[in-house]
Motif scaffolding. Structure first.
Motif, PDB file in Angstrom:
ATOM      1  N   ARG A 141       0.846  -1.116  -0.003  1.00 56.05           N
ATOM      2  CA  ARG A 141       0.086   0.029   0.181  1.00 56.05           C
ATOM      3  C   ARG A 141       0.836   1.256  -0.013  1.00 56.05           C
ATOM      4  O   ARG A 141       1.841   1.403   0.844  1.00 56.05           O
ATOM      5  CB  ARG A 141      -0.810   0.055   1.232  1.00 56.05           C
ATOM      6  N   VAL A 142       0.628   2.121  -0.911  1.00 56.88           N
ATOM      7  CA  VAL A 142       1.535   3.330  -1.027  1.00 56.88           C
ATOM      8  C   VAL A 142       0.441   4.479  -0.754  1.00 56.88           C
ATOM      9  O   VAL A 142      -0.726   4.382  -0.861  1.00 56.88           O
ATOM     10  CB  VAL A 142       2.084   3.523  -2.494  1.00 56.88           C
ATOM     11  N   SER A 143       1.080   5.326   0.055  1.00 58.50           N
ATOM     12  CA  SER A 143       0.100   6.559   0.579  1.00 58.50           C
ATOM     13  C   SER A 143       0.811   7.906  -0.174  1.00 58.50           C
ATOM     14  O   SER A 143       1.826   8.132  -0.446  1.00 58.50           O
ATOM     15  CB  SER A 143       0.175   6.502   1.817  1.00 58.50           C
ATOM     16  N   CYS A 144      -0.103   8.661  -0.182  1.00 58.61           N
ATOM     17  CA  CYS A 144       0.249  10.238  -0.595  1.00 58.61           C
ATOM     18  C   CYS A 144      -0.431  11.373   0.402  1.00 58.61           C
ATOM     19  O   CYS A 144      -1.559  11.467   0.147  1.00 58.61           O
ATOM     20  CB  CYS A 144      -0.150  10.375  -1.850  1.00 58.61           C
ATOM     21  N   ALA A 145       0.449  11.858   1.100  1.00 59.22           N
ATOM     22  CA  ALA A 145      -0.106  13.020   1.973  1.00 59.22           C
ATOM     23  C   ALA A 145      -0.054  14.194   1.477  1.00 59.22           C
ATOM     24  O   ALA A 145       1.133  14.591   1.067  1.00 59.22           O
ATOM     25  CB  ALA A 145       0.618  12.731   3.461  1.00 59.22           C
ATOM     26  N   ALA A 146      -0.867  15.017   1.600  1.00 62.10           N
ATOM     27  CA  ALA A 146      -0.794  16.489   0.981  1.00 62.10           C
ATOM     28  C   ALA A 146      -0.833  17.645   2.086  1.00 62.10           C
ATOM     29  O   ALA A 146      -1.085  17.294   3.286  1.00 62.10           O
ATOM     30  CB  ALA A 146      -1.904  16.598   0.271  1.00 62.10           C
ATOM     31  N   LYS A 192      -7.425  13.376   6.479  1.00 57.44           N
ATOM     32  CA  LYS A 192      -6.039  13.588   6.521  1.00 57.44           C
ATOM     33  C   LYS A 192      -5.528  14.027   5.334  1.00 57.44           C
ATOM     34  O   LYS A 192      -4.141  13.817   5.241  1.00 57.44           O
ATOM     35  CB  LYS A 192      -5.590  11.874   6.822  1.00 57.44           C
ATOM     36  N   ASN A 193      -6.217  14.467   4.512  1.00 56.38           N
ATOM     37  CA  ASN A 193      -5.685  14.950   3.134  1.00 56.38           C
ATOM     38  C   ASN A 193      -4.731  14.064   2.395  1.00 56.38           C
ATOM     39  O   ASN A 193      -3.770  14.419   1.745  1.00 56.38           O
ATOM     40  CB  ASN A 193      -4.790  16.233   3.380  1.00 56.38           C
ATOM     41  N   THR A 194      -5.151  12.713   2.624  1.00 59.92           N
ATOM     42  CA  THR A 194      -4.352  11.645   1.899  1.00 59.92           C
ATOM     43  C   THR A 194      -5.055  10.623   1.089  1.00 59.92           C
ATOM     44  O   THR A 194      -5.917  10.526   1.279  1.00 59.92           O
ATOM     45  CB  THR A 194      -3.725  10.724   3.305  1.00 59.92           C
ATOM     46  N   VAL A 195      -4.255  10.230   0.074  1.00 60.92           N
ATOM     47  CA  VAL A 195      -4.824   9.276  -0.777  1.00 60.92           C
ATOM     48  C   VAL A 195      -3.898   7.983  -0.995  1.00 60.92           C
ATOM     49  O   VAL A 195      -2.921   8.110  -0.473  1.00 60.92           O
ATOM     50  CB  VAL A 195      -4.897   9.627  -2.375  1.00 60.92           C
ATOM     51  N   TYR A 196      -4.605   6.853  -1.037  1.00 62.15           N
ATOM     52  CA  TYR A 196      -3.823   5.476  -0.858  1.00 62.15           C
ATOM     53  C   TYR A 196      -3.931   4.719  -2.037  1.00 62.15           C
ATOM     54  O   TYR A 196      -5.195   4.762  -2.771  1.00 62.15           O
ATOM     55  CB  TYR A 196      -4.350   4.847   0.269  1.00 62.15           C
TER      56      TYR A 196
END
Length: 120
Positions: A18-23, A74-78
Motif C-alpha cells: 500500500r502506498v500513500s500520498c499525504a498532502a 487526513k488529506n491523504t490518498v492511498y
C-alpha cells in the motif's frame, strides 16, 4: 501544496503493498487525486484516480488488483496494490488536479514518487 508519497518497497510477485500520498499546504478534498507510474525507459502512465465526488477510475492494468481510496480528513490518498507482478515495477507518483483523471496534464501538483519493485 506539497505531496509526499510513501510506502514503496520490494515485494515478491503475488504480494501486496500500500502506498500513500499525504498532502500539505491546503485541503485537496475537491481535487482529483491520482496515481501514475513510470518504469525505466517508459513514459509515465496513469494507474488510478479518485475525484472530489468519489468517482474512481482505473487503468486496465490496475482493474481487479489495485484499489484507490482517500481520506479527506487526513488529506491523504492511498493505493492498495494486490497480486503484484514484476511488470508493476516502477516509480509511483501521486498527483492532484482538476482535469481529466487519466491525463497527466490534468494535474498541477505532483509528489516526488516512491519506488515499487516486484521481484519474480
Amino acid at each position: 501544496v506539497q505531496l509526499q508519497a510513501s510506502g514503496g518497497g520490494l515485494v515478491p510477485a503475488g504480494g501486496s503493498l500500500r502506498v500513500s500520498c499525504a498532502a500539505s499546504g491546503r485541503s485537496l478534498s475537491s481535487y482529483t487525486r491520482g496515481w501514475f507510474r513510470q518504469a525505466p525507459g517508459k513514459e509515465r502512465e496513469f494507474v488510478a484516480a479518485i475525484d472530489g465526488s468519489g468517482r474512481i477510475y482505473y487503468a486496465d492494468s490496475a482493474k481487479g488488483r489495485f484499489t484507490i481510496s482517500r481520506d479527506n480528513a487526513k488529506n491523504t490518498v492511498y493505493l492498495q496494490m494486490n497480486s503484484l507482478k514484476p511488470e508493476d515495477t516502477a516509480v509511483y507518483y501521486c498527483a492532484a488536479g482538476l482535469g481529466v483523471p487519466s491525463q497527466t496534464r490534468a494535474y498541477g501538483y505532483w509528489g516526488r514518487g516512491t519506488q515499487v519493485t516486484v521481484s519474480s
